[in-house]
Design an enzyme around this catalytic site. Structure first.
Site, PDB file in Angstrom:
ATOM      1  N   CYS A  18       0.814  -1.222   0.000  1.00 21.38           N
ATOM      2  CA  CYS A  18       0.000   0.000   0.000  1.00 21.38           C
ATOM      3  C   CYS A  18       0.842   1.264   0.000  1.00 21.38           C
ATOM      4  O   CYS A  18       0.304   2.363  -0.169  1.00 21.38           O
ATOM      5  CB  CYS A  18      -0.942  -0.009   1.197  1.00 21.38           C
ATOM      6  SG  CYS A  18      -2.254  -1.248   1.060  1.00 21.38           S
ATOM      7  N   LYS A  21       0.456   3.451  -3.119  1.00 19.87           N
ATOM      8  CA  LYS A  21      -0.738   4.238  -3.420  1.00 19.87           C
ATOM      9  C   LYS A  21      -0.355   5.615  -3.966  1.00 19.87           C
ATOM     10  O   LYS A  21       0.675   6.188  -3.586  1.00 19.87           O
ATOM     11  CB  LYS A  21      -1.569   4.437  -2.146  1.00 19.87           C
ATOM     12  CG  LYS A  21      -2.447   3.266  -1.766  1.00 19.87           C
ATOM     13  CD  LYS A  21      -3.347   3.646  -0.599  1.00 19.87           C
ATOM     14  CE  LYS A  21      -4.369   2.562  -0.301  1.00 19.87           C
ATOM     15  NZ  LYS A  21      -5.272   2.966   0.798  1.00 19.87           N
ATOM     16  N   ASP A  72      -8.986  -3.693  -4.448  1.00 22.13           N
ATOM     17  CA  ASP A  72      -7.676  -3.311  -3.940  1.00 22.13           C
ATOM     18  C   ASP A  72      -6.618  -4.245  -4.513  1.00 22.13           C
ATOM     19  O   ASP A  72      -6.802  -5.464  -4.506  1.00 22.13           O
ATOM     20  CB  ASP A  72      -7.654  -3.375  -2.412  1.00 22.13           C
ATOM     21  CG  ASP A  72      -6.653  -2.400  -1.808  1.00 22.13           C
ATOM     22  OD1 ASP A  72      -5.481  -2.429  -2.234  1.00 22.13           O
ATOM     23  OD2 ASP A  72      -7.037  -1.613  -0.935  1.00 22.13           O
ATOM     24  N   GLY A 143     -11.836 -13.812 -12.302  1.00 18.66           N
ATOM     25  CA  GLY A 143     -11.142 -12.541 -12.183  1.00 18.66           C
ATOM     26  C   GLY A 143     -10.658 -12.050 -13.527  1.00 18.66           C
ATOM     27  O   GLY A 143     -11.201 -12.402 -14.577  1.00 18.66           O
ATOM     28  N   SER A 145      -6.835 -10.851 -15.693  1.00 20.26           N
ATOM     29  CA  SER A 145      -5.376 -10.809 -15.692  1.00 20.26           C
ATOM     30  C   SER A 145      -4.877 -10.076 -16.927  1.00 20.26           C
ATOM     31  O   SER A 145      -5.524 -10.093 -17.985  1.00 20.26           O
ATOM     32  CB  SER A 145      -4.793 -12.230 -15.661  1.00 20.26           C
ATOM     33  OG  SER A 145      -5.182 -12.956 -16.823  1.00 20.26           O
ATOM     34  N   ASP A 228     -10.106   1.414   8.182  1.00 19.84           N
ATOM     35  CA  ASP A 228      -8.924   0.580   8.388  1.00 19.84           C
ATOM     36  C   ASP A 228      -7.688   1.417   8.090  1.00 19.84           C
ATOM     37  O   ASP A 228      -7.742   2.463   7.456  1.00 19.84           O
ATOM     38  CB  ASP A 228      -8.962  -0.726   7.600  1.00 19.84           C
ATOM     39  CG  ASP A 228      -8.998  -0.555   6.096  1.00 19.84           C
ATOM     40  OD1 ASP A 228      -9.097   0.593   5.617  1.00 19.84           O
ATOM     41  OD2 ASP A 228      -8.933  -1.569   5.396  1.00 19.84           O
TER      42      ASP A 228
END
Length: 341
Positions: A18, A21, A72, A143, A145, A228
Site C-alpha cells: 500500500c 498508493k 484493492d 477474475g 489478468s 482501516d
C-alpha cells in the site's frame, strides 16, 4: 534452489504494498471533480460513495440489504508469492470489514510480467489469495489478468451489510475513544525486507490476519465510526475520519502499539517514500509539539493490510486516543505523549 528463491518478487516493482498508493493529496485532486456530482441512475440507494473517501461503496437495495463493493491491488510487499497472495487478499477483504460488512464473493485482479517471471509463481500468489478468502468464508469466482511490466495482485470484493449498522468515517462524535486493532510498523519492516531480504514473520502474521473478528465485535458493540489503516498511515486515515466527522482527533503516541523491530528499522533509515508523503500531507493539519519527529513519522508509516481504527472501545485492543470537538484553527490531528521505550 527453488523458483521462489531465484526470484525476489519485491525487486520487480518500484515500491511495495500500500506504500505504492497515489499520494492522498494528489488522489483527492484527481477525484475532486467527481465528488458531489449527480449520481447516475441505478437500482437501490447509494449510501456511501466518493464524498468522504470511505473504505468501500455501499448501496441499499429495495430488499433492505446493503451491498458493499471494493477493489484493492498492489505490487509485491514480500518476496514469497504465497504470502503476498495472502496479504493482498486480506487487505482487499478488509475494506468490507471496515464498513461493518461480510464479504460474499471476490474476483482476482492479476498483472504479471509473463516473459520475466514464471507463471508458477503467479499460481502461488493466486493460491494464497484463495486460502485467505476460504478462511473468510468468501467465494472466489474468476477474475481478470493482464501482461504487465510489474507484478500486481489483489481482489475486487462484494459483501453485504446491515444498512443501519454500517461503520463509516463520517459518523464520529466528540468524546468517543479511538481503538486500534493491529500494531503499526509493517511499512518500515517491509521496506527493510525489500532492501535487505530479511524476513519478518511478525509482519507477515499481522498482514495476513483478517479483520473479521474486530469488525464483528465493533458492529456488536454499536460502533458506527471507523476505518482501516492502510497506505495513508494512521495519521492519514485518522485525518480523513476526523475531517469527515467535523472533529479533531487526539492520539496518545505512548499508547500506540508497534511490531517488534519497527523502531529499529526506522532508526536504520528504512522509510518508504509513501510514508514521507503521508506525513507531508497531514502536516498542515497536525499539532505535535514536544513529540519527536521519528515518533510522528512512525504514526504516518504506510501500512499494508493494517488493523481497524474505530471510534469506541473493543476489549483486548488498546485505546490510543479520542475524538474531540472541532478546533477553531481547523486542525484535525493532535499528537501528544512520548515514547514508551
Amino acid at each position: 534452489m527453488t523458483t521462489t528463491e531465484r526470484h525476489r518478487l519485491t525487486q520487480y516493482a518500484h515500491g511495495g504494498g500500500c506504500a505504492c498508493k497515489i499520494p492522498p493529496g494528489e488522489l483527492e485532486e484527481v477525484v475532486a471533480g467527481l465528488v458531489g456530482t449527480a449520481v447516475p441512475a441505478g437500482p437501490g440507494e447509494l449510501l456511501v460513495g466518493l464524498d468522504d473517501g470511505d473504505d468501500a461503496a455501499v448501496v441499499r437495495l429495495e430488499s433492505g440489504t446493503a451491498v458493499v463493493a471494493t477493489a484493492d491491488f498492489f505490487t509485491p510487499v514480500v518476496d514469497d508469492p504465497y504470502d503476498w497472495g495472502r496479504i493482498a487478499a486480506a487487505n482487499a477483504l478488509s475494506d468490507v470489514y471496515a464498513m461493518g460488512g461480510t464479504p460474499v464473493v471476490a474476483v482476482n485482479l492479476l498483472a504479471w510480467p509473463r516473459e520475466v517471471l514464471p507463471l508458477t509463481l503467479a499460481a502461488e500468489v493466486l493460491r494464497g489469495g484463495l486460502d485467505v478468502a476460504r478462511e473468510a468464508g468468501c467465494h472466489v469466482a474468476g477474475g481478470h489478468s493482464v501482461d504487465d511490466p510489474e507484478p500486481k495482485y489483489g481482489m475486487a470484493v462484494t459483501g453485504i451489510a446491515d444498512p443501519e449498522r454500517l461503520i463509516r468515517n463520517d459518523a464520529g462524535r466528540a468524546g468517543l475513544p479511538l481503538t486500534l486493532t493491529k500494531p503499526l510498523g509493517v511499512g518500515v519492516l517491509n521496506s527493510r525486507h525489500k532492501q535487505t531480504g530479511e524476513v519478518f514473520p511478525q509482519a507477515v502474521a499481522a498482514m495476513t490476519e483478517l479483520n473479521r473478528a474486530a469488525s464483528a465485535a465493533a458492529v456488536a458493540a454499536g460502533i458506527r465510526c471507523g476505518t482501516d489503516v492502510t497506505g495513508f498511515g494512521l495519521l492519514g486515515h485518522l485525518h480523513k475520519l476526523a475531517r469527515a466527522s467535523g472533529l479533531t482527533a487526539r492520539v496518545d503516541a505512548s499508547a500506540v502499539p508497534y511490531l517488534d523491530g519497527a523502531r529499529a528499522a526506522l532508526a536504520d533509515g528504512f522509510v518508504s517514500g509513501g510514508t514521507r508523503r503521508n506525513l507531508a500531507w497531514v502536516r498542515p493539519h497536525l499539532e505535535a509539539a514536544g513529540v519527536a519527529e521519528d515518533e510522528v513519522l512512525l504514526l504516518a508509516d504506510a501500512q499494508t493490510s493494517g488493523g481497524l481504527l474505530v471510534a469506541g472501545e473493543l476489549p483486548g485492543h488498546p485505546v490510543i486516543g479520542e475524538l474531540l470537538p472541532a478546533r477553531d484553527d481547523g486542525r484535525t490531528l493532535i499528537v501528544a505523549g512520548g515514547e514508551r521505550w
